[in-house]
Enzyme design. Structure first.
Site, PDB file in Angstrom:
ATOM      1  N   HIS A 133       0.857  -1.198   0.000  1.00 34.27           N
ATOM      2  CA  HIS A 133       0.000   0.000   0.000  1.00 34.27           C
ATOM      3  C   HIS A 133       0.892   1.247   0.000  1.00 34.27           C
ATOM      4  O   HIS A 133       1.950   1.259   0.631  1.00 34.27           O
ATOM      5  CB  HIS A 133      -0.919   0.000   1.227  1.00 34.27           C
ATOM      6  CG  HIS A 133      -1.983   1.048   1.138  1.00 34.27           C
ATOM      7  ND1 HIS A 133      -1.739   2.365   1.414  1.00 34.27           N
ATOM      8  CD2 HIS A 133      -3.284   0.970   0.748  1.00 34.27           C
ATOM      9  CE1 HIS A 133      -2.856   3.059   1.214  1.00 34.27           C
ATOM     10  NE2 HIS A 133      -3.808   2.234   0.808  1.00 34.27           N
ATOM     11  N   GLU A 190      -3.731   1.781  -7.510  1.00 45.51           N
ATOM     12  CA  GLU A 190      -4.164   2.921  -6.702  1.00 45.51           C
ATOM     13  C   GLU A 190      -3.260   4.116  -6.961  1.00 45.51           C
ATOM     14  O   GLU A 190      -2.173   4.216  -6.365  1.00 45.51           O
ATOM     15  CB  GLU A 190      -4.079   2.566  -5.207  1.00 45.51           C
ATOM     16  CG  GLU A 190      -4.929   1.404  -4.799  1.00 45.51           C
ATOM     17  CD  GLU A 190      -5.311   1.504  -3.330  1.00 45.51           C
ATOM     18  OE1 GLU A 190      -6.508   1.632  -3.062  1.00 45.51           O
ATOM     19  OE2 GLU A 190      -4.414   1.473  -2.468  1.00 45.51           O
TER      20      GLU A 190
HETATM   21  C1  PEP Z   1      -6.840   3.191   0.075  1.00 45.82           C
HETATM   22  O1  PEP Z   1      -6.256   3.740   1.011  1.00 45.82           O
HETATM   23  O2  PEP Z   1      -6.499   2.067  -0.292  1.00 45.82           O
HETATM   24  C2  PEP Z   1      -7.952   3.905  -0.583  1.00 45.82           C
HETATM   25  C3  PEP Z   1      -8.369   3.507  -1.751  1.00 45.82           C
HETATM   26  O3  PEP Z   1      -8.499   4.974   0.115  1.00 45.82           O
HETATM   27  P1  PEP Z   1      -9.731   5.910  -0.336  1.00 45.82           P
HETATM   28  O4  PEP Z   1     -10.805   5.029  -0.899  1.00 45.82           O
HETATM   29  O5  PEP Z   1     -10.144   6.584   0.915  1.00 45.82           O
HETATM   30  O6  PEP Z   1      -9.197   6.847  -1.374  1.00 45.82           O
END
Ligand code: PEP
Length: 248
Positions: free
Chosen positions: A97, A166
């Site tokens: 992450h 992400e």
């Molecule tokens: C995350 O931290 O993996 C994430 C996707 O957070 P958010 O949905 O709050 O952007």
């Protein structure tokens, strides 16, 4: 095609927060679309054992948000290994992450985390994503390719790996990639993964500010196999809305 809705609680949750999961579980048990997707929740380490036991025979899977890069026991204070996570009944772990990459996780560490997790029968949710500067410099694809090839290799069992794209600039900010951009990036990620895993890519999810409204704009991107959800996973209503609106 099986979809995934993964909730990452980050530093949130106490024992009674299990009520949130009970509501999500109840929704799932009555949802006509329930066979089309899996729900995985990653609470903090403190709740892993009770939640894993409680949901053992239910449809919510429990995972950890990270693991230490050693296999079983060691003298690293506060570290928790894949073996220990598996021993309390969790079945998944997030690895890589951006929160943890920015706290110092290197590719070598991530590789060990992935390898030891799979070896201990934990499925891995492997996170990748470019930051704002890299995006601005048009380095997104090069960055993603490196993040993948530096850690994943063909000897790993792709069935036990989920990749979550992400973009760091999208996490917790409300900023989203356009549907076009996201489709292209997801196709690129799958192409790299197919190169590693003999023509078959693991599932690839999107994560970053997903909510019940914007999920609608992503459902037409068939290449996306689901979502990693941070903020909105701390509320049963918000999390359920994402699933409802995805299938609407
Ligand atoms: C995350 O931290 O993996 C994430 C996707 O957070 P958010 O949905 O709050 O952007």
């Amino acid at each position: 095609m099986m979809r995934y809705f993964i909730g990452n609680w980050k530093m949130f949750g106490v024992p009674k927060s299990i009520n949130i999961l009970n509501k999500i579980n109840l929704f799932h048990s009555r949802d006509k679309n329930r066979n089309k997707y899996r729900i995985i929740i990653t609470p903090p380490f403190t709740l892993l054992e009770t939640y894993s036991k409680y949901f053992k025979n239910k449809k919510i899977s429990i995972g950890s948000q990270n693991c230490y890069q050693k296999e079983q026991f060691s003298s690293n204070t506060a570290a928790i290994s894949p073996y220990m996570i598996k021993s309390v009944g969790a079945t998944y772990t997030i690895v890589g992450h951006s929160d943890n990459r920015s706290e110092g996780d290197t590719n070598k560490m991530l590789k060990d985390k992935v390898n030891f997790s799979l070896k201990n029968n934990l499925k891995v949710i492997f996170c990748i994503g470019e930051n704002k500067q890299e995006k601005k410099n048009k380095k997104t694809l090069a960055v993603l390719k490196k993040q993948i090839t530096n850690v994943l290799s063909k000897k790993l069992n792709k069935k036990n790996i989920i990749v979550a794209y992400e973009p760091v600039w999208s996490i917790g900010t409300g900023e989203l990639p356009s549907a076009d951009e996201l489709k292209k990036t997801t196709i690129f990620i799958k192409k790299i993964l197919k190169g590693i895993f003999k023509q078959k890519s693991p599932a690839v999810l999107y994560g970053g500010s997903v909510d019940g409204k914007n999920v609608e704009s992503f459902k037409k991107i068939k290449e996306i196999d689901g979502f990693l959800i941070g903020g909105a996973s701390k509320s049963s209503k918000k999390f359920i809305d994402i699933i409802k609106n995805y299938y609407r």
